[in-house]
Design an enzyme around this catalytic site. Structure first.
Site, PDB file in Angstrom:
ATOM      1  N   LYS A 108       1.366  -2.300  -6.977  1.00  0.00           N
ATOM      2  CA  LYS A 108       2.181  -1.093  -7.080  1.00  0.00           C
ATOM      3  C   LYS A 108       3.231  -1.041  -5.973  1.00  0.00           C
ATOM      4  O   LYS A 108       4.414  -0.774  -6.225  1.00  0.00           O
ATOM      5  CB  LYS A 108       1.287   0.146  -6.998  1.00  0.00           C
ATOM      6  CG  LYS A 108       0.396   0.345  -8.208  1.00  0.00           C
ATOM      7  CD  LYS A 108      -0.485   1.577  -8.037  1.00  0.00           C
ATOM      8  CE  LYS A 108      -1.371   1.828  -9.231  1.00  0.00           C
ATOM      9  NZ  LYS A 108      -2.219   3.034  -9.080  1.00  0.00           N
ATOM     10  N   CYS A 154      -1.378   2.832  -3.657  1.00  0.00           N
ATOM     11  CA  CYS A 154      -2.812   3.115  -3.609  1.00  0.00           C
ATOM     12  C   CYS A 154      -3.416   2.987  -5.002  1.00  0.00           C
ATOM     13  O   CYS A 154      -2.742   3.238  -6.004  1.00  0.00           O
ATOM     14  CB  CYS A 154      -3.083   4.543  -3.107  1.00  0.00           C
ATOM     15  SG  CYS A 154      -2.534   4.891  -1.431  1.00  0.00           S
ATOM     16  N   ASP A 155      -4.701   2.619  -5.027  1.00  0.00           N
ATOM     17  CA  ASP A 155      -5.411   2.611  -6.298  1.00  0.00           C
ATOM     18  C   ASP A 155      -6.897   2.799  -6.028  1.00  0.00           C
ATOM     19  O   ASP A 155      -7.430   2.284  -5.034  1.00  0.00           O
ATOM     20  CB  ASP A 155      -5.189   1.308  -7.060  1.00  0.00           C
ATOM     21  CG  ASP A 155      -5.600   1.450  -8.521  1.00  0.00           C
ATOM     22  OD1 ASP A 155      -4.744   1.871  -9.324  1.00  0.00           O
ATOM     23  OD2 ASP A 155      -6.763   1.172  -8.861  1.00  0.00           O
ATOM     24  N   SER A 156      -7.561   3.540  -6.908  1.00  0.00           N
ATOM     25  CA  SER A 156      -8.980   3.842  -6.730  1.00  0.00           C
ATOM     26  C   SER A 156      -9.802   3.384  -7.921  1.00  0.00           C
ATOM     27  O   SER A 156      -9.356   3.476  -9.067  1.00  0.00           O
ATOM     28  CB  SER A 156      -9.186   5.356  -6.549  1.00  0.00           C
ATOM     29  OG  SER A 156      -8.486   5.854  -5.433  1.00  0.00           O
ATOM     30  N   GLY A 209      -7.870   1.291  -2.511  1.00  0.00           N
ATOM     31  CA  GLY A 209      -7.038   0.304  -1.845  1.00  0.00           C
ATOM     32  C   GLY A 209      -5.731   0.928  -1.385  1.00  0.00           C
ATOM     33  O   GLY A 209      -5.166   1.778  -2.070  1.00  0.00           O
TER      34      GLY A 209
END
Length: 205
Positions: free
Chosen positions: A57, A76-78, A113
């Site tokens: 991203k 960000c990524d969850s 992340g």
């Protein structure tokens, strides 16, 4: 936005929760959604998956017209690691309900992340936050009502902690913000690797 002499922060995420976290902490980022195809990341490791997606991203946005000196891009990524599975957003209401019936009374680990790119010097820094989430032993009726609200369909793990789903989380072990989608202490540490202090990014008041 940035102060007169500070860098400009760009959030490479469509998440309103992440944006609100940053705003509440004094930041005023612009938002540019990456549009990356998340399905291209294939791994059984939740840590690696969320970090790879956050990196994708940030790098996608950093390669666009936003790329200029003085810009910091945060991706960000969850994902939720539960019972040996990696749980992102559920595909449909039935999947969301099935997840909740499996998760109730148990716990999982929410991984987020974070990838930060400094376009001035081309530097990168990244890390992952991990928070243990203990779910309440909710009833079938509560699950059905929650899924009917539509909220679980739009978030990793089919739950929020800052919305309707918060009442179904008994407790957590770790950073609350990380479960929302962005760890502010982790973000500060990433900034420090570039020699950037938090006050440099605070919006003008």
């Amino acid at each position: 936005m940035r102060t007169d002499n500070g860098p400009r922060l760009v959030l490479a995420s469509a998440s309103p929760a992440r944006l609100q976290l940053l705003r509440s902490a004094g930041f005023d980022p612009s938002v540019q959604v990456s549009g990356v195809d998340e399905s291209v990341v294939q791994t059984d490791d939740a840590y690696e998956m969320c970090l790879a997606l956050a990196r994708m991203k940030a790098q996608a946005v950093a390669s666009t017209s936003v790329a200029e000196a003085g810009v910091l891009v945060l991706g960000c990524d969850s994902v939720l690691a539960f019972d040996g599975q990696i749980l992102g957003k559920p595909a449909n209401p039935r999947e969301a309900a099935d997840r909740w019936r499996a998760m109730r009374g148990r716990s999982g680990v929410l991984y987020t992340g974070h990838h930060l790119t400094d376009l001035t010097g081309g530097k990168h820094a990244e890390d992952v936050g991990a928070t243990v989430v203990h779910f309440a032993d909710v009833s079938d009726a509560e699950i059905d009502a929650y899924v009917s609200s539509g909220e679980p369909l739009h978030v990793a793990g089919a739950f929020t902690i800052d919305g309707l789903g918060g009442v179904f989380v008994e407790r957590i072990e770790g950073d609350h913000g990380n479960v929302v989608g962005l760890s502010l202490p982790l973000f500060r540490r990433l900034l420090m690797t570039f020699g950037v202090s938090v006050p440099e990014l605070w919006k003008s008041r």
